[in-house]
Design a protein around this motif. Structure first.
Motif, PDB file in Angstrom:
ATOM      1  N   THR A  40       0.414   1.354   3.348  1.00 16.69           N
ATOM      2  CA  THR A  40      -0.850   1.209   4.148  1.00 16.69           C
ATOM      3  C   THR A  40      -0.743   1.933   5.343  1.00 16.69           C
ATOM      4  OG1 THR A  40      -0.918  -1.265   3.388  1.00 16.69           O
ATOM      5  CG2 THR A  40      -2.030  -0.625   5.353  1.00 16.69           C
ATOM      6  N   PHE A  41       0.550   2.030   5.911  1.00 16.37           N
ATOM      7  CA  PHE A  41       0.886   3.105   7.066  1.00 16.37           C
ATOM      8  C   PHE A  41       0.740   4.414   6.632  1.00 16.37           C
ATOM      9  CE2 PHE A  41       3.000  -0.928   8.448  1.00 16.37           C
ATOM     10  CZ  PHE A  41       2.534  -0.806   9.701  1.00 16.37           C
ATOM     11  N   ALA A  42       1.133   4.703   5.636  1.00 14.25           N
ATOM     12  CA  ALA A  42       1.396   6.009   4.912  1.00 14.25           C
ATOM     13  C   ALA A  42       0.012   6.921   4.905  1.00 14.25           C
ATOM     14  CB  ALA A  42       2.296   6.177   3.740  1.00 14.25           C
ATOM     15  N   HIS A  43      -0.779   5.957   4.159  1.00 11.65           N
ATOM     16  CA  HIS A  43      -1.961   6.717   3.726  1.00 11.65           C
ATOM     17  C   HIS A  43      -2.970   7.174   5.175  1.00 11.65           C
ATOM     18  CE1 HIS A  43      -1.886   4.522  -0.386  1.00 11.65           C
ATOM     19  NE2 HIS A  43      -1.349   5.883  -0.326  1.00 11.65           N
ATOM     20  N   GLN A  47      -3.872  10.819   6.479  1.00 10.94           N
ATOM     21  CA  GLN A  47      -5.427  11.015   6.807  1.00 10.94           C
ATOM     22  C   GLN A  47      -5.538  11.716   8.170  1.00 10.94           C
ATOM     23  OE1 GLN A  47      -8.193   7.788   5.854  1.00 10.94           O
ATOM     24  NE2 GLN A  47      -9.630   8.407   7.138  1.00 10.94           N
ATOM     25  N   VAL A  48      -5.136  10.724   8.810  1.00  8.88           N
ATOM     26  CA  VAL A  48      -5.075  11.100  10.493  1.00  8.88           C
ATOM     27  C   VAL A  48      -4.548  12.403  10.878  1.00  8.88           C
ATOM     28  CG1 VAL A  48      -4.520  10.466  12.847  1.00  8.88           C
ATOM     29  CG2 VAL A  48      -5.438   8.702  11.322  1.00  8.88           C
ATOM     30  N   SER A  49      -3.554  12.754  10.220  1.00  2.00           N
ATOM     31  CA  SER A  49      -2.614  14.206  10.305  1.00  2.00           C
ATOM     32  C   SER A  49      -3.549  15.117   9.448  1.00  2.00           C
ATOM     33  CB  SER A  49      -1.394  14.272   9.777  1.00  2.00           C
ATOM     34  OG  SER A  49      -1.100  14.119   8.351  1.00  2.00           O
ATOM     35  N   GLY A  50      -4.534  14.881   8.837  1.00  2.00           N
ATOM     36  CA  GLY A  50      -5.107  16.094   8.236  1.00  2.00           C
ATOM     37  C   GLY A  50      -4.194  16.437   6.797  1.00  2.00           C
ATOM     38  N   LYS A  54       3.679  15.115   4.514  1.00  2.00           N
ATOM     39  CA  LYS A  54       3.709  15.126   2.864  1.00  2.00           C
ATOM     40  C   LYS A  54       3.732  13.440   2.750  1.00  2.00           C
ATOM     41  CE  LYS A  54       6.378  19.430   2.290  1.00  2.00           C
ATOM     42  NZ  LYS A  54       7.561  20.030   2.255  1.00  2.00           N
ATOM     43  N   HIS A  55       3.386  13.179   1.721  1.00  2.00           N
ATOM     44  CA  HIS A  55       3.420  11.686   1.383  1.00  2.00           C
ATOM     45  C   HIS A  55       4.895  11.168   1.396  1.00  2.00           C
ATOM     46  CE1 HIS A  55       1.864   8.246  -0.956  1.00  2.00           C
ATOM     47  NE2 HIS A  55       2.788   8.266  -1.592  1.00  2.00           N
ATOM     48  N   GLY A  56       5.835  11.576   0.868  1.00  2.00           N
ATOM     49  CA  GLY A  56       7.244  10.918   0.894  1.00  2.00           C
ATOM     50  C   GLY A  56       7.426  10.867   2.437  1.00  2.00           C
ATOM     51  N   GLN A  57       7.176  11.763   3.201  1.00  2.00           N
ATOM     52  CA  GLN A  57       7.739  11.816   4.649  1.00  2.00           C
ATOM     53  C   GLN A  57       6.684  10.495   5.153  1.00  2.00           C
ATOM     54  OE1 GLN A  57       6.435  15.698   5.815  1.00  2.00           O
ATOM     55  NE2 GLN A  57       8.495  16.286   5.768  1.00  2.00           N
ATOM     56  N   ALA A  58       5.187  10.454   5.012  1.00  2.00           N
ATOM     57  CA  ALA A  58       4.589   9.391   5.623  1.00  2.00           C
ATOM     58  C   ALA A  58       4.982   8.025   4.880  1.00  2.00           C
ATOM     59  CB  ALA A  58       3.056   9.660   5.105  1.00  2.00           C
ATOM     60  N   LEU A  91      18.518  10.003   4.829  1.00  2.00           N
ATOM     61  CA  LEU A  91      18.375  10.802   3.669  1.00  2.00           C
ATOM     62  C   LEU A  91      17.547  11.899   4.378  1.00  2.00           C
ATOM     63  CD1 LEU A  91      16.641   7.856   1.363  1.00  2.00           C
ATOM     64  CD2 LEU A  91      18.886   9.153   0.839  1.00  2.00           C
ATOM     65  N   GLY A  92      17.544  12.180   5.770  1.00  2.00           N
ATOM     66  CA  GLY A  92      16.768  13.194   6.179  1.00  2.00           C
ATOM     67  C   GLY A  92      15.203  13.124   6.131  1.00  2.00           C
ATOM     68  N   LEU A  93      14.734  11.826   6.286  1.00  2.00           N
ATOM     69  CA  LEU A  93      13.322  11.363   6.293  1.00  2.00           C
ATOM     70  C   LEU A  93      13.099  11.111   7.774  1.00  2.00           C
ATOM     71  CD1 LEU A  93      12.981   9.588   3.070  1.00  2.00           C
ATOM     72  CD2 LEU A  93      12.086  11.991   3.713  1.00  2.00           C
ATOM     73  N   PRO A  94      11.802  11.496   8.151  1.00  2.00           N
ATOM     74  CA  PRO A  94      11.303  11.152   9.613  1.00  2.00           C
ATOM     75  C   PRO A  94      11.211   9.554   9.732  1.00  2.00           C
ATOM     76  CG  PRO A  94       9.548  12.018   8.331  1.00  2.00           C
ATOM     77  CD  PRO A  94      10.780  12.058   7.342  1.00  2.00           C
ATOM     78  N   VAL A  95      11.357   8.989  10.774  1.00  2.00           N
ATOM     79  CA  VAL A  95      11.424   7.614  11.233  1.00  2.00           C
ATOM     80  C   VAL A  95      10.545   7.388  12.357  1.00  2.00           C
ATOM     81  CG1 VAL A  95      13.778   7.232  10.277  1.00  2.00           C
ATOM     82  CG2 VAL A  95      13.634   7.667  12.494  1.00  2.00           C
ATOM     83  N   SER A  96       9.922   8.515  13.015  1.00  2.00           N
ATOM     84  CA  SER A  96       9.025   8.226  14.241  1.00  2.00           C
ATOM     85  C   SER A  96       7.773   9.048  13.917  1.00  2.00           C
ATOM     86  CB  SER A  96       9.873   8.698  15.542  1.00  2.00           C
ATOM     87  OG  SER A  96      10.105  10.157  15.100  1.00  2.00           O
ATOM     88  N   LEU A  97       6.699   8.761  14.719  1.00  2.00           N
ATOM     89  CA  LEU A  97       5.526   9.657  14.643  1.00  2.00           C
ATOM     90  C   LEU A  97       5.278  10.316  16.128  1.00  2.00           C
ATOM     91  CD1 LEU A  97       3.059   6.348  13.696  1.00  2.00           C
ATOM     92  CD2 LEU A  97       3.616   8.730  12.434  1.00  2.00           C
TER      93      LEU A  97
END
Length: 153
Positions: A40-43, A47-50, A54-58, A91-97
């Motif tokens: 729900t957050f990822a989509h 969208q907002v980031s244009g 990437k889907h996995g990061q979101a 895992l090297g994935l983002p944890v902040s916006l």
């Protein structure tokens, strides 16, 4: 902690879980919805980031957000979000916006297919491996979580 298994092991295990859940719930009326953890957050992030994210990061940031929301709503005990965040970052994935406005993300969530009759459905965690679906989550709680993720950026 234990060393992480090779990527192919993780991918194989997650694919098996997904296949089992989809086979058990082909019309997404029950347990299959748990696969939407973080989505729900990822989509909205995508969208907002244009679609710069990437889907996995979101989804990764979305899972951290969902864990924080679970704590905020009293669904999970304090400390769960920190565990999810540490595992995600490992895992090297983002944890902040960064650079995304919480109000814009909330508005984008309103277009998500998981919203029914104007109410959000979030997959939250009671504990690792114990997802639950929360409906009618207040806007203020979601905005507070998103704002906290920006501060950490």
């Amino acid at each position: 902690g234990e060393p992480l298994p090779p990527d192919d092991t993780i991918i194989t295990r997650t694919a098996r879980v997904k296949i089992a859940l989809v086979n058990q719930d082909r019309t997404e009326q029950g347990v299959r919805a748990y696969l939407n953890l973080g989505h729900t957050f990822a989509h909205a992030i995508e969208q907002v980031s244009g679609y710069a994210w990437k889907h996995g990061q979101a989804v990764a940031v979305g899972m951290v957000a969902a864990a924080r929301l679970a704590e905020r709503r009293g669904v999970a005990r304090a400390g769960l979000a920190g565990r999810v965040e540490v595992a995600t970052a490992a895992l090297g994935l983002p944890v902040s916006l960064a650079g995304l406005e919480p109000a814009d993300l909330w508005d984008a969530m309103g277009h998500d297919k998981k919203w029914r009759d104007g109410a959000a459905a979030f997959v939250l965690l009671e504990e690792v491996g114990r997802p639950v679906i929360a409906r009618d989550v207040p806007r203020a709680d979601v905005l507070a979580v998103l704002d906290g993720l920006r501060e950490d950026a």
